[in-house]
Design an enzyme around this catalytic site. Structure first.
Site, mmCIF file in Angstrom:
data_model
loop_
_atom_site.group_PDB
_atom_site.id
_atom_site.type_symbol
_atom_site.label_atom_id
_atom_site.label_comp_id
_atom_site.label_asym_id
_atom_site.label_seq_id
_atom_site.Cartn_x
_atom_site.Cartn_y
_atom_site.Cartn_z
ATOM 1 N N GLY A 56 36.249 16.367 33.670
ATOM 2 C CA GLY A 56 37.489 16.113 34.388
ATOM 3 C C GLY A 56 38.257 14.989 33.726
ATOM 4 O O GLY A 56 37.700 14.227 32.941
ATOM 5 N N CYS A 83 29.940 15.799 30.680
ATOM 6 C CA CYS A 83 31.089 14.920 30.431
ATOM 7 C C CYS A 83 31.377 14.063 31.669
ATOM 8 O O CYS A 83 30.559 13.243 32.044
ATOM 9 C CB CYS A 83 32.285 15.742 29.985
ATOM 10 S SG CYS A 83 33.513 14.729 29.167
ATOM 11 N N TYR A 84 32.519 14.258 32.356
ATOM 12 C CA TYR A 84 32.761 13.468 33.575
ATOM 13 C C TYR A 84 31.610 13.654 34.560
ATOM 14 O O TYR A 84 31.210 12.708 35.247
ATOM 15 C CB TYR A 84 34.087 13.890 34.227
ATOM 16 C CG TYR A 84 34.453 13.001 35.393
ATOM 17 C CD1 TYR A 84 35.178 11.834 35.201
ATOM 18 C CD2 TYR A 84 34.035 13.315 36.692
ATOM 19 C CE1 TYR A 84 35.476 10.987 36.263
ATOM 20 C CE2 TYR A 84 34.332 12.473 37.762
ATOM 21 C CZ TYR A 84 35.054 11.316 37.538
ATOM 22 O OH TYR A 84 35.343 10.482 38.586
ATOM 23 N N HIS A 173 30.415 18.933 25.451
ATOM 24 C CA HIS A 173 30.648 20.163 26.233
ATOM 25 C C HIS A 173 29.825 21.333 25.681
ATOM 26 O O HIS A 173 30.250 21.969 24.716
ATOM 27 C CB HIS A 173 32.138 20.527 26.203
ATOM 28 C CG HIS A 173 32.966 19.604 27.022
ATOM 29 N ND1 HIS A 173 33.263 19.825 28.340
ATOM 30 C CD2 HIS A 173 33.543 18.412 26.714
ATOM 31 C CE1 HIS A 173 33.990 18.841 28.818
ATOM 32 N NE2 HIS A 173 34.174 17.962 27.844
ATOM 33 N N GLU A 175 29.558 24.156 26.947
ATOM 34 C CA GLU A 175 30.189 25.422 27.319
ATOM 35 C C GLU A 175 31.192 25.921 26.288
ATOM 36 O O GLU A 175 31.599 27.079 26.333
ATOM 37 C CB GLU A 175 30.853 25.304 28.698
ATOM 38 C CG GLU A 175 32.083 24.398 28.804
ATOM 39 C CD GLU A 175 31.751 22.917 29.019
ATOM 40 O OE1 GLU A 175 30.676 22.469 28.576
ATOM 41 O OE2 GLU A 175 32.603 22.207 29.611
ATOM 42 N N SER A 227 48.607 50.460 37.159
ATOM 43 C CA SER A 227 49.652 49.985 36.262
ATOM 44 C C SER A 227 49.409 50.498 34.848
ATOM 45 O O SER A 227 50.239 50.327 33.970
ATOM 46 C CB SER A 227 49.640 48.465 36.244
ATOM 47 O OG SER A 227 48.421 48.018 35.675
ATOM 48 N N GLY A 229 46.977 49.195 33.294
ATOM 49 C CA GLY A 229 46.184 48.080 32.772
ATOM 50 C C GLY A 229 44.708 48.216 33.138
ATOM 51 O O GLY A 229 44.331 49.075 33.940
ATOM 52 N N ASP A 231 42.601 46.103 34.789
ATOM 53 C CA ASP A 231 42.096 45.668 36.098
ATOM 54 C C ASP A 231 42.302 46.726 37.177
ATOM 55 O O ASP A 231 41.359 47.082 37.898
ATOM 56 C CB ASP A 231 42.765 44.359 36.535
ATOM 57 C CG ASP A 231 42.671 43.298 35.458
ATOM 58 O OD1 ASP A 231 41.771 43.419 34.615
ATOM 59 O OD2 ASP A 231 43.497 42.373 35.458
ATOM 60 N N LYS A 373 37.745 38.428 33.363
ATOM 61 C CA LYS A 373 38.292 39.591 32.654
ATOM 62 C C LYS A 373 37.245 40.306 31.791
ATOM 63 O O LYS A 373 37.147 41.526 31.796
ATOM 64 C CB LYS A 373 39.448 39.109 31.776
ATOM 65 C CG LYS A 373 40.202 40.199 31.090
ATOM 66 C CD LYS A 373 41.334 40.634 31.965
ATOM 67 C CE LYS A 373 42.135 41.741 31.359
ATOM 68 N NZ LYS A 373 43.239 42.128 32.253
#
Ligand code: XMP
Length: 517
Positions: A56, A83-84, A173, A175, A227, A229, A231, A373
């Site tokens: 953060g 980190c934070y 980090h 990640e 659409s 798309g 999703d 996604k």
């Protein structure tokens, strides 16, 4: 929930979502909550196997800066601070954090000083892996029970551990991709240390989501807007597997779709999946409303409003539907931690058909709201959707309208559709499609003079756009070989009537946006 799960507390870092994704890559479900909405009852009821405290922008040394709920240290479960998250954990448990003049951003080398369960599968004493740092403050003293297990020039307490209580603090980090073996560190924490089973797979998700949809919907009717798309398509196929013909899809052709797109959608859903589908060709209505309008925000608003009216009219033809399915994803529902408190500036009003549920008075079915996604793409593959389809680049709700700056006409859209098809065809042939986040043509509202054969031409110019991105929030322009760009330009000018000049957009985001409007 039958699966083990991890709770991630967010302190406002830009990369907290990556922690959740890395955890889930190891088959462990994870959720992100803002640190200040996580009260003791809620955390205990959620019953996580372990807790991760994210990074953060605040400074632990500032008065009133965020703290982790103290109950997490009484629950007897492993805690990983990043980190934070490391700094507040250390401060809360009796250690010290200090402000530094020298900030450390980017790659750094750490040195492993002791073996530790957090990196037992990858590093041993003496290893010097490269990691990604981003911090101003740093830990300067650790609480009782902790020891330093890795150190670096900028962060002497790069990794600290209290192995008996299973508390770990990492200054860098793990990640982000740039940290060597970062994903293994997360795996070791959630599987080896927290003891999660790692059984949250897309096949399991599919079965559970189907059962949940059946239970929620019962024998009522659902409508779902397609659409084209990824999703909405994945949501529709999943819901159809759950409740069959209780689902009807509505596909509104706004006239601003790409070449061949409407046919593909109808073929796939009506013919291949046998899903009841209303295909509404409303292109004349949309084009009529957009006549003479060139302001980007007005265009977006008109398209959004017209879409709602047309969709509502189609739905009334079905009659008796109680549910509206939407392809909402997890990033849309994560509550964000805001330090500024002020409203953010609207850059573009997105076409997410938010007005639909209110207007139609329907219950909302959102079977993808727990997924990122890339997980939706995986689920699509699990449901048998072809890879060509699930790996498609994102396409904006207002369609080609935002790729045709200025006033829109059918003539311009037809030219744009042809050029776009040639460009994407060339990208696919070159094997570059999956390396690129989004690629498209923009038809510029300018005519330029050219010479073809022995004659003068006076036609439109277009811009090619291609970007790489992780989430669409920031983006870099794609560095094509010049030779490729030159071949595409030649093809467009030769094959598309109405374009005589091709340019390449080399703007990143920020300062540009991905779409031109
Ligand atoms: P920008 O142009 O804001 O786009 O950098 C970021 C991403 O969002 C897509 N986009 C939209 N998606 N409704 C959507 O669902 C919209 O109205 C919309 N406008 C832009 C854009 O294609 C890119 O992926």
């Amino acid at each position: 929930m039958q699966h083990d799960h991890i709770l991630i507390l967010d302190f406002g870092s830009q990369v907290t979502q990556l922690i959740a994704r890395r955890v889930r890559e190891h088959g462990v479900y994870s959720e992100i909550w803002p640190y200040n909405h996580a009260d003791e009852d809620r955390i205990r009821a959620y019953n996580p196997k372990a807790i991760i405290l994210g990074g953060g922008p605040a400074s632990v040394t500032d008065e009133g800066s965020p703290r982790a709920p103290s109950c997490i240290f009484d629950m007897g479960i492993p805690v990983l601070g990043i980190c934070y998250g490391q700094q507040t954990m250390i401060a809360q448990l009796g250690g010290k954090v200090e402000k530094q003049d020298h900030h450390e951003y980017g790659r750094a080398e750490i040195k492993v000083t002791h073996n530790c369960a957090l990196f037992s599968s990858t590093w041993t004493e003496g290893s010097t892996p490269t990691v990604w740092m981003s911090h101003g403050d740093r830990v300067t003293d650790i609480p009782e029970g902790f020891e330093i297990v890795a150190t670096s020039k900028g962060a002497p307490y790069a990794i600290v551990a209290d192995e008996s209580r299973h508390y770990y603090g990492i200054q860098f980090h793990p990640e982000v991709m740039h940290t060597q073996n970062g994903s293994e560190i997360i795996r070791n924490f959630v599987i080896d240390i927290a003891g999660c089973k790692g059984d949250w797979t897309m096949a399991a998700y599919k079965d559970e989501a189907i059962a949940k949809i059946r239970e929620e919907v019962g024998n009522e009717k659902v409508i779902c807007g397609l659409s084209g798309g990824v999703d909405s398509s994945v949501a529709a196929v999943l819901i159809h597997e759950a409740i069959g013909d209780q689902l009807t899809c509505i596909y509104v052709d706004t006239g601003m779709m790409r070449k061949g797109e409407s046919d593909q959608v109808v073929k796939l859903f009506r013919d291949h999946y046998n899903i009841p589908l209303i295909h509404e060709d409303a292109s004349t209505v949309f084009l009529g409303k957009l006549e003479g309008v060139s302001d980007p925000e007005k265009k977006r608003k008109i398209i959004g409003g017209t879409f709602i009216d047309v969709f509502d009219e189609c739905a009334s033809r079905i009659g008796g539907a109680q549910w509206l399915a939407q392809g909402t994803l997890y990033p849309d529902v994560i509550e964000s931690v805001s330090y500024t408190g002020g409203p953010s500036v609207t850059i573009k009003s997105h076409h997410n058909v938010g007005g639909l549920p209110e207007k139609m008075n329907l219950k909302i079915l959102e079977p993808l709201r727990e997924l990122f996604k890339d997980e939706v793409r995986d689920l699509g593959r699990t449901l048998g959707l072809h890879d060509n389809f699930v790996s498609r680049h994102p396409f904006p709700g207002p369609g080609l309208a935002v790729r045709c700056p200025g006033e829109i006409t059918k003539e311009k859209l037809d030219i744009l559709r042809e050029a776009d098809a040639v460009y994407l065809d060339a990208i696919r042939e070159e094997g570059l499609y999956n390396e690129i986040w989004q690629a498209f043509v923009v038809l510029l509202p300018v005519r330029t003079v050219g010479v073809m054969g022995d004659g003068r031409t006076y036609d439109y110019a277009c811009a090619l756009r291609a970007v790489t991105s992780a989430d669409g929030m920031t983006a870099d322009f794609y560095q094509f070989e010049m030779d490729f760009l030159s071949r595409v330009a030649t093809r467009i000018i030769n094959e598309v009537r109405g374009i005589n000049r091709v340019t390449y957009d080399i703007t990143s985001k920020p300062p540009g946006t991905i779409e031109w409007e």
